[in-house]
Scaffold this motif. Structure first.
Motif, PDB file in Angstrom:
ATOM      1  N   GLN A 223      43.244  27.052  14.606  1.00  0.00           N
ATOM      2  CA  GLN A 223      44.094  28.317  14.763  1.00  0.00           C
ATOM      3  C   GLN A 223      43.898  28.900  15.975  1.00  0.00           C
ATOM      4  O   GLN A 223      44.784  29.176  16.679  1.00  0.00           O
ATOM      5  N   ARG A 224      42.628  29.119  16.459  1.00  0.00           N
ATOM      6  CA  ARG A 224      42.310  29.737  17.775  1.00  0.00           C
ATOM      7  C   ARG A 224      42.762  28.995  18.731  1.00  0.00           C
ATOM      8  O   ARG A 224      43.057  29.280  19.921  1.00  0.00           O
ATOM      9  N   ALA A 225      42.863  27.463  18.709  1.00  0.00           N
ATOM     10  CA  ALA A 225      42.926  26.424  19.667  1.00  0.00           C
ATOM     11  C   ALA A 225      44.461  26.735  20.030  1.00  0.00           C
ATOM     12  O   ALA A 225      44.974  26.601  21.124  1.00  0.00           O
ATOM     13  N   ARG A 226      45.179  26.771  18.817  1.00  0.00           N
ATOM     14  CA  ARG A 226      46.596  26.757  19.052  1.00  0.00           C
ATOM     15  C   ARG A 226      47.025  28.243  19.725  1.00  0.00           C
ATOM     16  O   ARG A 226      47.985  28.294  20.614  1.00  0.00           O
ATOM     17  N   ARG A 227      46.196  29.170  19.340  1.00  0.00           N
ATOM     18  CA  ARG A 227      46.557  30.579  20.084  1.00  0.00           C
ATOM     19  C   ARG A 227      46.368  30.556  21.659  1.00  0.00           C
ATOM     20  O   ARG A 227      47.035  30.992  22.568  1.00  0.00           O
ATOM     21  N   HIS A 228      45.106  29.739  21.708  1.00  0.00           N
ATOM     22  CA  HIS A 228      44.647  29.669  23.230  1.00  0.00           C
ATOM     23  C   HIS A 228      45.609  28.820  24.272  1.00  0.00           C
ATOM     24  O   HIS A 228      45.944  29.117  25.271  1.00  0.00           O
ATOM     25  N   LYS A 229      46.434  27.902  23.553  1.00  0.00           N
ATOM     26  CA  LYS A 229      47.367  26.945  24.192  1.00  0.00           C
ATOM     27  C   LYS A 229      48.581  27.970  24.875  1.00  0.00           C
ATOM     28  O   LYS A 229      49.117  27.436  25.546  1.00  0.00           O
ATOM     29  N   GLN A 230      48.666  28.975  24.159  1.00  0.00           N
ATOM     30  CA  GLN A 230      49.848  29.864  24.588  1.00  0.00           C
ATOM     31  C   GLN A 230      49.809  30.402  25.733  1.00  0.00           C
ATOM     32  O   GLN A 230      50.823  31.124  26.381  1.00  0.00           O
ATOM     33  N   ALA A 231      48.504  30.661  26.364  1.00  0.00           N
ATOM     34  CA  ALA A 231      48.789  31.207  27.763  1.00  0.00           C
ATOM     35  C   ALA A 231      47.868  31.964  28.619  1.00  0.00           C
ATOM     36  O   ALA A 231      47.794  32.288  29.367  1.00  0.00           O
ATOM     37  N   GLN A 232      46.820  32.115  27.942  1.00  0.00           N
ATOM     38  CA  GLN A 232      45.576  32.962  28.646  1.00  0.00           C
ATOM     39  C   GLN A 232      45.126  32.193  29.682  1.00  0.00           C
ATOM     40  O   GLN A 232      44.389  31.131  29.449  1.00  0.00           O
ATOM     41  N   PRO A 233      44.948  32.771  30.938  1.00  0.00           N
ATOM     42  CA  PRO A 233      44.068  32.186  31.896  1.00  0.00           C
ATOM     43  C   PRO A 233      42.735  32.255  31.734  1.00  0.00           C
ATOM     44  O   PRO A 233      42.281  32.969  30.907  1.00  0.00           O
ATOM     45  N   PRO A 234      41.917  31.163  32.314  1.00  0.00           N
ATOM     46  CA  PRO A 234      40.437  31.058  31.808  1.00  0.00           C
ATOM     47  C   PRO A 234      39.800  32.443  32.673  1.00  0.00           C
ATOM     48  O   PRO A 234      40.121  32.797  33.498  1.00  0.00           O
ATOM     49  N   PRO A 235      38.524  32.741  32.025  1.00  0.00           N
ATOM     50  CA  PRO A 235      38.141  33.772  32.638  1.00  0.00           C
ATOM     51  C   PRO A 235      37.458  33.419  33.984  1.00  0.00           C
ATOM     52  O   PRO A 235      37.240  32.363  34.366  1.00  0.00           O
TER      53      PRO A 235
ATOM     54  N   LEU B 113      33.932  45.367  36.419  1.00  0.00           N
ATOM     55  CA  LEU B 113      33.878  45.370  35.303  1.00  0.00           C
ATOM     56  C   LEU B 113      35.394  44.614  34.548  1.00  0.00           C
ATOM     57  O   LEU B 113      35.438  43.982  33.856  1.00  0.00           O
ATOM     58  N   VAL B 114      36.140  45.424  35.015  1.00  0.00           N
ATOM     59  CA  VAL B 114      37.551  45.358  34.547  1.00  0.00           C
ATOM     60  C   VAL B 114      38.018  43.836  34.909  1.00  0.00           C
ATOM     61  O   VAL B 114      38.617  43.082  34.466  1.00  0.00           O
ATOM     62  N   GLY B 115      37.582  43.497  36.367  1.00  0.00           N
ATOM     63  CA  GLY B 115      38.092  42.178  36.804  1.00  0.00           C
ATOM     64  C   GLY B 115      37.222  41.142  36.057  1.00  0.00           C
ATOM     65  O   GLY B 115      37.739  40.001  35.832  1.00  0.00           O
ATOM     66  N   ARG B 116      36.075  41.284  35.888  1.00  0.00           N
ATOM     67  CA  ARG B 116      35.139  40.251  35.231  1.00  0.00           C
ATOM     68  C   ARG B 116      35.566  39.991  33.654  1.00  0.00           C
ATOM     69  O   ARG B 116      35.432  38.614  33.337  1.00  0.00           O
ATOM     70  N   LEU B 117      35.701  41.195  33.036  1.00  0.00           N
ATOM     71  CA  LEU B 117      36.104  41.165  31.885  1.00  0.00           C
ATOM     72  C   LEU B 117      37.635  40.750  31.179  1.00  0.00           C
ATOM     73  O   LEU B 117      38.000  40.694  30.295  1.00  0.00           O
ATOM     74  N   ARG B 118      38.400  41.224  32.270  1.00  0.00           N
ATOM     75  CA  ARG B 118      39.793  41.187  32.068  1.00  0.00           C
ATOM     76  C   ARG B 118      40.293  42.015  30.931  1.00  0.00           C
ATOM     77  O   ARG B 118      40.961  41.281  30.033  1.00  0.00           O
ATOM     78  N   VAL B 119      39.884  43.109  30.981  1.00  0.00           N
ATOM     79  CA  VAL B 119      40.330  44.147  30.178  1.00  0.00           C
ATOM     80  C   VAL B 119      41.026  45.321  31.062  1.00  0.00           C
ATOM     81  O   VAL B 119      40.761  45.480  32.114  1.00  0.00           O
TER      82      VAL B 119
ATOM     83  N   PRO C 103      41.136  49.125  32.231  1.00  0.00           N
ATOM     84  CA  PRO C 103      40.090  50.306  32.550  1.00  0.00           C
ATOM     85  C   PRO C 103      39.905  51.306  31.523  1.00  0.00           C
ATOM     86  O   PRO C 103      38.758  51.779  31.330  1.00  0.00           O
ATOM     87  N   ALA C 104      40.864  51.589  30.446  1.00  0.00           N
ATOM     88  CA  ALA C 104      40.412  52.375  29.547  1.00  0.00           C
ATOM     89  C   ALA C 104      39.372  51.956  28.537  1.00  0.00           C
ATOM     90  O   ALA C 104      38.497  52.674  28.031  1.00  0.00           O
ATOM     91  N   SER C 105      39.467  50.510  28.483  1.00  0.00           N
ATOM     92  CA  SER C 105      38.463  49.937  27.463  1.00  0.00           C
ATOM     93  C   SER C 105      37.060  50.045  28.153  1.00  0.00           C
ATOM     94  O   SER C 105      35.956  50.108  27.291  1.00  0.00           O
ATOM     95  N   VAL C 106      37.069  49.853  29.383  1.00  0.00           N
ATOM     96  CA  VAL C 106      35.772  49.835  30.268  1.00  0.00           C
ATOM     97  C   VAL C 106      35.240  51.228  30.079  1.00  0.00           C
ATOM     98  O   VAL C 106      34.004  51.553  29.780  1.00  0.00           O
ATOM     99  N   SER C 107      36.170  52.189  30.335  1.00  0.00           N
ATOM    100  CA  SER C 107      35.707  53.542  30.384  1.00  0.00           C
ATOM    101  C   SER C 107      35.104  54.030  28.917  1.00  0.00           C
ATOM    102  O   SER C 107      34.150  54.732  28.950  1.00  0.00           O
ATOM    103  N   HIS C 108      35.863  53.587  27.818  1.00  0.00           N
ATOM    104  CA  HIS C 108      35.373  53.985  26.496  1.00  0.00           C
ATOM    105  C   HIS C 108      33.883  53.325  26.087  1.00  0.00           C
ATOM    106  O   HIS C 108      33.003  53.920  25.719  1.00  0.00           O
TER     107      HIS C 108
END
Length: 241
Positions: free
Chosen positions: A62-74, A129-135, A137-142
Motif C-alpha cells: 500500500q505504501r509503495a502504491r502511494r509513493h508512486k503517485q508523486a513525491q519527489p525523492p528527499p 531544516l525546511v529544505g532538508r526535511l521538506r516540511v 516552516p510551521a512544522s519546524v518552528s513547533h
C-alpha cells in the motif's frame, strides 16, 4: 536477495525471530541485512510486540502504491567531502529517527533532532531544516520550540547576520540525563515519604520503600556515569591542546 527488498519469506523469518526473542542485529545477520533495515521494518509495522508478516507485506504494498503517485525523492544529505555512502547515511537517518520515536519523542521533533545530529556542524537554520526535511516552516518552528524547551538544542545568531540557527552539542544527552535524574530523585523522595506515611511494615509502605531503594540506586548510577563522562571529556580536551 540480500540488499534487495524484503520478501514475504523474509518477513515471516523476522516475525519468527521476534517471537523467539532475537534482536534486530541477530535477525539481520541471519538474513544478511543491516540491523537498521530490520528495525525500520518492524517499527513501521506495529513494533516488536505486534509485528505480523502478512500485515507488514500488505502495508508495504500500500505504501509503495502511494509513493508512486508523486513525491519527489528527499534531497541528498551533504557528506561535507568525507566520502560517505549516501544510502547508508539515509538508512541510518531513518532508523535513528524511528529509535527516537520509540523512546517517546514526537515524530517531527525526532526528524529535526536527527537532521541536526548527523550534520557535522551540528547547526542548521530554519530554512535549511525546511529544505532538508521538506516540511512546512510551521512544522519546524513547533518542533524546535519543543526541543528547546526540553534542553535538546539551543538558538544562536548566525555570525554576521540576523538569522538564527539551531544548535546541538556534545552535552545533549547529559542534559537529558540531568532531567531524568531530577525526576528520578523526586520520585525517590516521594516514595520515601509514602513509606513513612503508610508504614514500612505494611504491604503498601513496603512497596514504596522498595521503590525508593531502587530509585536511589539508579540516581547514584546516573551521577557516577555523568562524572565519568565529564572526566573523559576533559581528558580528550587536554590531549587535543
Amino acid at each position: 536477495m540480500p540488499g534487495g527488498r524484503l520478501t514475504d519469506e523474509d518477513r515471516r523469518y523476522i516475525a519468527a525471530g521476534l517471537a523467539e526473542g532475537l534482536g534486530y542485529a541477530e535477525i539481520g545477520r541471519r538474513l544478511e541485512r543491516p540491523a537498521s533495515t530490520i528495525m525500520r521494518e518492524v517499527t513501521r509495522n506495529g513494533g516488536p510486540d505486534d509485528y505480523r508478516a502478512d500485515q507488514a507485506h500488505k502495508a508495504t504494498r500500500q505504501r509503495a502504491r502511494r509513493h508512486k503517485q508523486a513525491q519527489p525523492p528527499p534531497p541528498p544529505i551533504p557528506d561535507s567531502g568525507h566520502g560517505r555512502d549516501p544510502q547508508a547515511v539515509q538508512d541510518f537517518t531513518e532508523s535513528f529517527t524511528a529509535l527516537l520515536v520509540q523512546q517517546g519523542l514526537p515524530r517531527m521533533e525526532a526528524r529535526v533532532l536527527t537532521c541536526l545530529y548527523i550534520t557535522d556542524s551540528g547547526a542548521l537554520t530554519a530554512a535549511e531544516l525546511v529544505g532538508r526535511l521538506r516540511v512546512s516552516p510551521a512544522s519546524v518552528s513547533h518542533a524546535v520550540a519543543f526541543l528547546e524547551q526540553q534542553g535538546m538544542l539551543r538558538r544562536e545568531r548566525v555570525p554576521g547576520g540576523r538569522r538564527e540557527r539551531y544548535v546541538i552539542d556534545d552535552e545533549i544527552w547529559l542534559r537529558s540525563l540531568l532531567a531524568a535524574l531530577q525526576m528520578n530523585s523526586a520520585l525517590a523522595a516521594a516514595s520515601q515519604r509514602a513509606a513513612e506515611i503508610l508504614g514500612p511494615t505494611t504491604p503498601a509502605g513496603a512497596r514504596f520503600e522498595s521503590s525508593a531503594e531502587l530509585l536511589l540506586l539508579v540516581s547514584e548510577a546516573y551521577r557516577q556515569a555523568m562524572e565519568q563522562w565529564r572526566q573523559s571529556l576533559a581528558a580528550r580536551s587536554t590531549e587535543q591542546q
